[in-house]
Design a protein around this motif. Sequence first.
Motif, short mmCIF file in Angstrom:
data_model
loop_
_atom_site.label_atom_id
_atom_site.label_comp_id
_atom_site.label_asym_id
_atom_site.label_seq_id
_atom_site.Cartn_x
_atom_site.Cartn_y
_atom_site.Cartn_z
N THR A 171 0.83 -1.20 0.00
CA THR A 171 0.00 0.00 0.00
C THR A 171 0.87 1.26 0.00
O THR A 171 0.62 2.21 -0.72
CB THR A 171 -0.94 -0.01 1.23
N ASP A 227 -6.61 -1.14 -4.14
CA ASP A 227 -5.85 -1.95 -3.19
C ASP A 227 -6.59 -3.27 -2.91
O ASP A 227 -7.81 -3.33 -3.00
CB ASP A 227 -5.70 -1.16 -1.89
N ASP A 228 -5.83 -4.29 -2.58
CA ASP A 228 -6.38 -5.59 -2.18
C ASP A 228 -7.41 -6.12 -3.18
O ASP A 228 -8.52 -6.52 -2.82
CB ASP A 228 -6.99 -5.50 -0.78
N ARG A 326 5.28 -4.34 9.06
CA ARG A 326 4.29 -3.84 10.01
C ARG A 326 4.62 -4.32 11.42
O ARG A 326 4.61 -3.53 12.36
CB ARG A 326 2.89 -4.26 9.60
MG MG Z 1 -2.06 -2.90 2.22
#
Ligand code: MG
Length: 459
Positions: A171, A227-228, A326
């Motif tokens: 992202t 996205d996704d 993350r």
């Molecule tokens: Mg993402």
Amino acid sequence: MPLTDKELSKVWGLVKIALNKEFSQKQYKAWIEKSTKLLDFEGNQVVVAVPNNIVLKWLSTNAKFKIAKALSELLGTDVLVDFKISPASFKRIKKEENQDLVSLFDPTAKYSEQVKKALEEAQINPKYSFENFIVGASSQLAYAAAVAVAESLGDVYNPLFIYGPVGVGKTHLMQAVAHKAISKDPTKKVYYCSSETFLNEMVDSIRKGKAIDFRNQYRKLDLLLIDDIQFISNWQSTQDELFHTFNTLYNAGKQIIFVSDRPPAEINNLADRLKSRFEGGMVVDILPPDFETRVAILRKYNETKHYKLSDEAIEKIALLVTDNVRSLIGAYNKAHSYVKLTKSDLKPEDIERMLGLDKASLKRRLTPKKIVSVVASFFGVLEKDVMSSKRSASVVLPRQLSMYLIRTLLHLSLEETARALNRKDHTTVLHAVSKIEKLMQQDSNFSAEVLRIKGKLVN
Ligand code: MG
Ligand code: ADP
């Protein structure tokens, strides 16, 4: 006009994308990925730097023609390729990267109100810029492709399809393209959304009999980010509409970027014609970062947070948190709040405890024997010589470094460390550790090498 270093490396990034398809992964990684650099480019003469004679020989035999072809295609003119042994070029890359880290800034600080507003309207997180993205081996291709797309929307790779596991920066990278496009020209029409939002809006417009409006609204865009997209498999009946929207944009020369957790071929229930559209542009993946990149990412975060954690603590986190960026940042934040709240230092041991990761798990994967073997092969000496009592200079340093790594990574006692290397006297270990620490302080190349060896041990 000669190209700047940045431009040279950008061109080279694109050549590497092409070369990556021409060689096996193994060959690409071994000979091209980190051991080539575009050094100079004048007229139609191109000079590619390599670190040593071995790489030069291999490339001359196996890759010269392909490199020339890729460059010619990219530049639209015939070129002649020459190789030059230049170890310094590779050291310089390291330094540049480090400097990049030092110059961290809030990317929006310098923007006009117009740019800020355009970012907001496009649903872009202003923090997701190229400047804030640390490139590692596992994201290099995706990064190069994203930069190329941002430079000329709709021209080079359309659509750009980026896929990879969760939390690796997909992202971020996708939005960085939008960020760049908007900061260059805030009148560009850009829109970011999840596949779910996109499809909801679409269904809504169809229900209200306003499908045309919906399409027109999207037709105005210069850049659409979805996205996704893997979730599209849940919306079978709406794939037609997506296909039309896609075609409308595509035929108007508008740029589209998709992000997914898997390649197009593995998205369930994806209509063939959509699949071939997705595959018709550029498909690149991002994988979790290697150890060196993890350290670089954490150092950058540490900078924005005013260096609250020691280098030692940072390396410890990078050692222990390996799955994605993350969770790496999550671990950093946890450590950071601890230091802020308690106003005390965090020792590497505290970090292990805090992250709930015990030494045992690291120990299980890493053994003294593995350390000696990786160090020996890094220095090109025999493992048994490192373990012997030979005193020649070529094995003394690898031996001392092995001791240092066994102590600092596995936390074995001095006696255990001595035993692991067939020594009786544990004072040699003490001596070795302080010698290596001193060397690392004095010589930044050496400490970079130690970091690289650690990377080999933990990845
Ligand atoms: Mg993402
Ligand atoms: P994904 O979309 O792949 O699940 P994200 O783009 O949301 O991952 O990234 C998760 C977090 O990690 C974000 O805060 C992002 O800024 C950060 N991040 C990911 N990769 C990098 C990188 N290479 N350099 C700096 N930050 C990164």
